[in-house]
Write an enzyme that holds these catalytic residues in place. Structure first.
Site, PDB file in Angstrom:
ATOM      1  N   HIS A 111       0.826  -1.212   0.000  1.00 11.34           N
ATOM      2  CA  HIS A 111       0.000   0.000   0.000  1.00 11.34           C
ATOM      3  C   HIS A 111       0.857   1.257   0.000  1.00 11.34           C
ATOM      4  O   HIS A 111       0.430   2.297  -0.499  1.00 11.34           O
ATOM      5  CB  HIS A 111      -0.965  -0.005   1.190  1.00 11.34           C
ATOM      6  CG  HIS A 111      -2.162  -0.882   0.951  1.00 11.34           C
ATOM      7  ND1 HIS A 111      -3.453  -0.436   1.088  1.00 11.34           N
ATOM      8  CD2 HIS A 111      -2.249  -2.175   0.552  1.00 11.34           C
ATOM      9  CE1 HIS A 111      -4.285  -1.438   0.795  1.00 11.34           C
ATOM     10  NE2 HIS A 111      -3.576  -2.500   0.476  1.00 11.34           N
ATOM     11  N   ASP A 112       2.069   1.169   0.559  1.00  9.87           N
ATOM     12  CA  ASP A 112       2.980   2.316   0.498  1.00  9.87           C
ATOM     13  C   ASP A 112       3.430   2.535  -0.948  1.00  9.87           C
ATOM     14  O   ASP A 112       3.380   3.651  -1.473  1.00  9.87           O
ATOM     15  CB  ASP A 112       4.202   2.053   1.396  1.00  9.87           C
ATOM     16  CG  ASP A 112       5.196   3.194   1.328  1.00  9.87           C
ATOM     17  OD1 ASP A 112       4.751   4.362   1.244  1.00  9.87           O
ATOM     18  OD2 ASP A 112       6.410   2.945   1.362  1.00  9.87           O
ATOM     19  N   ASP A 147       7.803   5.210  -0.796  1.00  8.79           N
ATOM     20  CA  ASP A 147       8.465   6.352  -0.157  1.00  8.79           C
ATOM     21  C   ASP A 147       8.171   6.467   1.337  1.00  8.79           C
ATOM     22  O   ASP A 147       8.545   7.462   1.967  1.00  8.79           O
ATOM     23  CB  ASP A 147       8.043   7.657  -0.857  1.00  8.79           C
ATOM     24  CG  ASP A 147       6.527   7.812  -0.895  1.00  8.79           C
ATOM     25  OD1 ASP A 147       5.835   6.925  -0.346  1.00  8.79           O
ATOM     26  OD2 ASP A 147       6.042   8.796  -1.460  1.00  8.79           O
ATOM     27  N   GLY A 171       4.994   5.468  -5.429  1.00 14.32           N
ATOM     28  CA  GLY A 171       6.241   4.746  -5.157  1.00 14.32           C
ATOM     29  C   GLY A 171       6.460   4.442  -3.686  1.00 14.32           C
ATOM     30  O   GLY A 171       5.729   4.909  -2.815  1.00 14.32           O
ATOM     31  N   SER A 198       5.369   6.966   2.625  1.00  9.86           N
ATOM     32  CA  SER A 198       4.310   7.959   2.871  1.00  9.86           C
ATOM     33  C   SER A 198       3.113   7.374   3.618  1.00  9.86           C
ATOM     34  O   SER A 198       2.397   8.107   4.309  1.00  9.86           O
ATOM     35  CB  SER A 198       3.852   8.569   1.551  1.00  9.86           C
ATOM     36  OG  SER A 198       3.535   7.548   0.632  1.00  9.86           O
ATOM     37  N   VAL A 207       0.941   4.145  -3.924  1.00 12.49           N
ATOM     38  CA  VAL A 207       0.724   5.590  -4.106  1.00 12.49           C
ATOM     39  C   VAL A 207       2.087   6.286  -4.225  1.00 12.49           C
ATOM     40  O   VAL A 207       2.834   6.362  -3.251  1.00 12.49           O
ATOM     41  CB  VAL A 207      -0.056   6.179  -2.900  1.00 12.49           C
ATOM     42  CG1 VAL A 207      -0.378   7.653  -3.141  1.00 12.49           C
ATOM     43  CG2 VAL A 207      -1.308   5.376  -2.633  1.00 12.49           C
TER      44      VAL A 207
END
Ligand code: HEM
Length: 159
Positions: free
Chosen positions: A62-63, A70, A68, A72, A66
C-alpha cells in the site's frame, strides 16, 4: 524521431544512474547493524502475532501503490496534512504500523541517529516478513508430515 531518440538515450542514462546508486549492500558500510535489527524486530513481532507478517507485506504494497515506495503510508494526519493512513483502502484495515515504529526506534539507536529511511525499513521488514512466514510454514508442514507418518503407522498397527 530525434526527440524520441533523445528521450530514449536520456531514459537509459537515468536507468544507469539509478542502478549505480541502488545496492542491497548500501547499509553494510553506513550502519552494518541496520538490517539485522530490522530482521530481529520482524521476528519479535511474529512471535507476538504471526499475522503481522502478511500485514507488514500489505503495508509495504500500500505504500508503494501511491507515488512509489516512499514511506508515505506511515505518515499521520495533522492539522494541515491529510495522509494515506485515513484513505478509504487503508483506514481500519492496514495493520502493523507499531511494528515499523518500534523497528525505526531500534534502528535509530544502533545506527546512532536517523540514518535509515522509514521507506527502506518498511521494504526490508516486508522482505523479512515473507522469509519468516515461509520458514514458519515449512516448519508446520514438516511437523505435519511427522504427525501424518505417526498416524499412518498407528493406523496400520492398531486398526
Ligand atoms: C489491487 C490489488 C489488491 C486488492 C484490491 C487487494 C485487496 C485486499 C483486501 C480487501 C484485503 C482484506 C483487507 C482487510 O481485511 O481489511 C487484502 C488483504 C491482504 N492483501 Fe491485498 N489486495 C491487492 C493486492 C495485494 C498485493 C499485490 C499484495 C502483496 C504484495 C497483497 C497482500 C495482502 C495481504 C498479505 C493481505 C492480508 C493482510 C492481513 O492479514 O493483515 N494484496 N487485500
Amino acid at each position: 524521431m530525434a526527440s524520441v531518440l533523445t528521450h530514449a538515450v536520456a531514459l537509459v542514462a537515468l536507468a544507469a544512474l539509478a542502478n549505480a546508486h541502488l545496492s542491497p549492500y548500501f547499509y553494510d558500510n553506513v550502519c552494518p547493524q541496520a538490517l539485522p535489527t530490522i530482521r530481529n524486530g520482524v521476528r519479535a513481532a511474529l512471535r507476538r502475532e504471526a499475522r503481522l507478517g502478511p500485514s507488514i507485506l500489505r503495508l509495504s504494497f500500500h505504500d508503494c501503490f501511491v507515488n512509489g515506495c516512499d514511506g508515505s503510508v506511515l505518515l499521520d494526519d495533522n492539522g494541515s496534512f491529510v495522509g494515506e493512513k485515513t484513505a478509504f483502502p487503508n483506514v481500519n484495515s492496514l495493520r502493523g504500523f507499531e511494528v515499523i515504529d518500534d523497528i525505526k526506534e531500534a534502528v535509530n539507536q544502533v545506527c546512532n541517529g536517523n540514518v535509515v529511511s522509514c521507506a527502506d525499513i518498511l521494504v526490508a521488514a516486508a522482505r523479512d516478513s515473507v522469509v519468516e512466514v515461509n520458514s514458519l510454514a515449512v516448519f508446520f508442514l514438516e511437523k505435519n508430515k511427522v504427525i501424518k507418518a505417526f498416524l499412518m503407522e498407528a493406523s496400520t498397527k492398531y486398526l
